[in-house]
Design a protein around this motif. Sequence first.
Motif, PDB file in Angstrom:
ATOM      1  N   SER A   2       0.821  -1.197   0.000  1.00 35.30           N
ATOM      2  CA  SER A   2       0.000   0.000   0.000  1.00 35.30           C
ATOM      3  C   SER A   2       0.861   1.254   0.000  1.00 35.30           C
ATOM      4  N   ASP A   3       0.478   2.195  -0.827  1.00 31.21           N
ATOM      5  CA  ASP A   3       1.138   3.494  -0.888  1.00 31.21           C
ATOM      6  C   ASP A   3       2.668   3.385  -0.928  1.00 31.21           C
ATOM      7  N   PRO A   4       3.208   2.729  -1.959  1.00 25.79           N
ATOM      8  CA  PRO A   4       4.668   2.551  -2.009  1.00 25.79           C
ATOM      9  C   PRO A   4       5.401   3.861  -2.272  1.00 25.79           C
ATOM     10  N   ARG A   5       6.597   3.954  -1.724  1.00 26.17           N
ATOM     11  CA  ARG A   5       7.483   5.097  -1.928  1.00 26.17           C
ATOM     12  C   ARG A   5       8.748   4.600  -2.627  1.00 26.17           C
ATOM     13  N   HIS A   6       9.228   5.387  -3.557  1.00 26.89           N
ATOM     14  CA  HIS A   6      10.509   5.086  -4.191  1.00 26.89           C
ATOM     15  C   HIS A   6      11.603   5.718  -3.347  1.00 26.89           C
ATOM     16  N   VAL A   7      12.599   4.920  -2.997  1.00 28.10           N
ATOM     17  CA  VAL A   7      13.703   5.370  -2.160  1.00 28.10           C
ATOM     18  C   VAL A   7      15.003   4.960  -2.838  1.00 28.10           C
ATOM     19  N   VAL A   8      15.909   5.912  -3.041  1.00 31.61           N
ATOM     20  CA  VAL A   8      17.205   5.620  -3.656  1.00 31.61           C
ATOM     21  C   VAL A   8      18.159   5.163  -2.555  1.00 31.61           C
ATOM     22  N   CYS A   9      18.822   4.049  -2.804  1.00 34.05           N
ATOM     23  CA  CYS A   9      19.773   3.498  -1.837  1.00 34.05           C
ATOM     24  C   CYS A   9      21.004   4.407  -1.752  1.00 34.05           C
ATOM     25  N   PRO A  10      21.416   4.784  -0.533  1.00 29.74           N
ATOM     26  CA  PRO A  10      22.596   5.642  -0.395  1.00 29.74           C
ATOM     27  C   PRO A  10      23.911   4.922  -0.701  1.00 29.74           C
ATOM     28  N   VAL A  15      16.972   2.082  -7.025  1.00 26.39           N
ATOM     29  CA  VAL A  15      15.683   2.628  -6.609  1.00 26.39           C
ATOM     30  C   VAL A  15      14.854   1.477  -6.049  1.00 26.39           C
ATOM     31  N   ASN A  16      14.412   1.627  -4.808  1.00 27.28           N
ATOM     32  CA  ASN A  16      13.636   0.603  -4.114  1.00 27.28           C
ATOM     33  C   ASN A  16      12.216   1.087  -3.895  1.00 27.28           C
ATOM     34  N   ARG A  17      11.257   0.162  -4.002  1.00 22.95           N
ATOM     35  CA  ARG A  17       9.859   0.459  -3.658  1.00 22.95           C
ATOM     36  C   ARG A  17       9.626  -0.045  -2.248  1.00 22.95           C
ATOM     37  N   VAL A  18       9.215   0.876  -1.363  1.00 25.25           N
ATOM     38  CA  VAL A  18       8.997   0.534   0.032  1.00 25.25           C
ATOM     39  C   VAL A  18       7.612   1.034   0.424  1.00 25.25           C
ATOM     40  N   LEU A  23       8.600   2.377   6.132  1.00 27.45           N
ATOM     41  CA  LEU A  23       9.751   3.276   6.089  1.00 27.45           C
ATOM     42  C   LEU A  23      10.486   3.340   7.424  1.00 27.45           C
ATOM     43  N   ALA A  24       9.751   3.351   8.530  1.00 31.69           N
ATOM     44  CA  ALA A  24      10.366   3.464   9.857  1.00 31.69           C
ATOM     45  C   ALA A  24      10.889   2.125  10.379  1.00 31.69           C
ATOM     46  N   ALA A  25      10.689   1.039   9.639  1.00 30.43           N
ATOM     47  CA  ALA A  25      11.092  -0.300  10.093  1.00 30.43           C
ATOM     48  C   ALA A  25      12.502  -0.667   9.638  1.00 30.43           C
ATOM     49  N   HIS A  26      13.307   0.322   9.293  1.00 28.95           N
ATOM     50  CA  HIS A  26      14.706   0.113   8.882  1.00 28.95           C
ATOM     51  C   HIS A  26      14.830  -0.845   7.694  1.00 28.95           C
ATOM     52  N   PRO A  27      14.162  -0.529   6.573  1.00 32.65           N
ATOM     53  CA  PRO A  27      14.238  -1.428   5.409  1.00 32.65           C
ATOM     54  C   PRO A  27      15.635  -1.429   4.790  1.00 32.65           C
ATOM     55  N   ASN A  28      15.957  -2.529   4.131  1.00 33.76           N
ATOM     56  CA  ASN A  28      17.234  -2.683   3.432  1.00 33.76           C
ATOM     57  C   ASN A  28      17.012  -2.615   1.933  1.00 33.76           C
ATOM     58  N   CYS A  29      18.075  -2.309   1.219  1.00 37.37           N
ATOM     59  CA  CYS A  29      18.055  -2.245  -0.237  1.00 37.37           C
ATOM     60  C   CYS A  29      17.869  -3.646  -0.806  1.00 37.37           C
ATOM     61  N   GLY A  30      17.036  -3.752  -1.827  1.00 37.65           N
ATOM     62  CA  GLY A  30      16.826  -5.031  -2.490  1.00 37.65           C
ATOM     63  C   GLY A  30      18.029  -5.499  -3.291  1.00 37.65           C
ATOM     64  N   ARG A  31      18.894  -4.576  -3.695  1.00 37.00           N
ATOM     65  CA  ARG A  31      20.065  -4.942  -4.480  1.00 37.00           C
ATOM     66  C   ARG A  31      21.285  -5.244  -3.603  1.00 37.00           C
ATOM     67  N   CYS A  32      21.692  -4.288  -2.778  1.00 39.66           N
ATOM     68  CA  CYS A  32      22.943  -4.458  -2.009  1.00 39.66           C
ATOM     69  C   CYS A  32      22.709  -4.894  -0.563  1.00 39.66           C
ATOM     70  N   ALA A  35      21.288  -0.845   4.646  1.00 37.72           N
ATOM     71  CA  ALA A  35      20.184  -0.027   5.153  1.00 37.72           C
ATOM     72  C   ALA A  35      19.881   1.125   4.194  1.00 37.72           C
ATOM     73  N   LEU A  36      18.596   1.349   3.919  1.00 36.78           N
ATOM     74  CA  LEU A  36      18.198   2.465   3.063  1.00 36.78           C
ATOM     75  C   LEU A  36      18.294   3.796   3.805  1.00 36.78           C
ATOM     76  N   PHE A  37      18.179   3.756   5.122  1.00 37.14           N
ATOM     77  CA  PHE A  37      18.246   4.974   5.927  1.00 37.14           C
ATOM     78  C   PHE A  37      19.361   4.822   6.950  1.00 37.14           C
ATOM     79  N   THR A  38      20.358   5.672   6.840  1.00 36.42           N
ATOM     80  CA  THR A  38      21.527   5.583   7.714  1.00 36.42           C
ATOM     81  C   THR A  38      21.474   6.583   8.861  1.00 36.42           C
ATOM     82  N   GLY A  39      20.586   7.569   8.793  1.00 34.45           N
ATOM     83  CA  GLY A  39      20.543   8.597   9.818  1.00 34.45           C
ATOM     84  C   GLY A  39      21.676   9.598   9.694  1.00 34.45           C
TER      85      GLY A  39
END
Length: 147
Positions: A2-10, A15-18, A23-32, A35-39
């Motif tokens: 539901s309501d996916p967001r595109h997030v670019v892996c740092p 580009v990941n669909r999350v 988003l707040a559950a510390h998702p990981n990149c599907g390719r590498c 973590a998609l969010f490093t803070g």
Amino acid sequence: MSDPRHVVCPHCQAVNRVAAERLAAHPNCGRCHNALFTGEPLTLDSANFERFLSRSDLPLLVDFWADWCGPCQAMAPGFAGAARTLSPDVILGKLDTEAATDIASRFGIRSIPTLILYRGGREIARQAGAMRQPEIEQWVARQLATP
């Protein structure tokens, strides 16, 4: 999803669909699988700036700075703190205007530090001058609250 967001892996810039609720559950990149969010603020440059600007559905706050700039150096810890607080709702990145003169010129950066907030690939707000962490966070919240 539901309501996916595109997030670019740092890390790998995939580009990941999350799902928005994940988003707040510390998702990981599907390719590498990192973590998609490093803070931490991203290091942006001429090679990756456009990808983060145009391919992510999340707001992007960019600190246009230079190494020789005293106010830029003074603001850096507050900007890093804001990255920890605002993640994963807002992506924060730093762009060295000396190394990426093409991007600085494209956005008419005349003084540094300058913060520009983008949403949907478009500039929605700009602020010149150093700010402390609470001021950065309040400024972003005000800008995102307006339609």
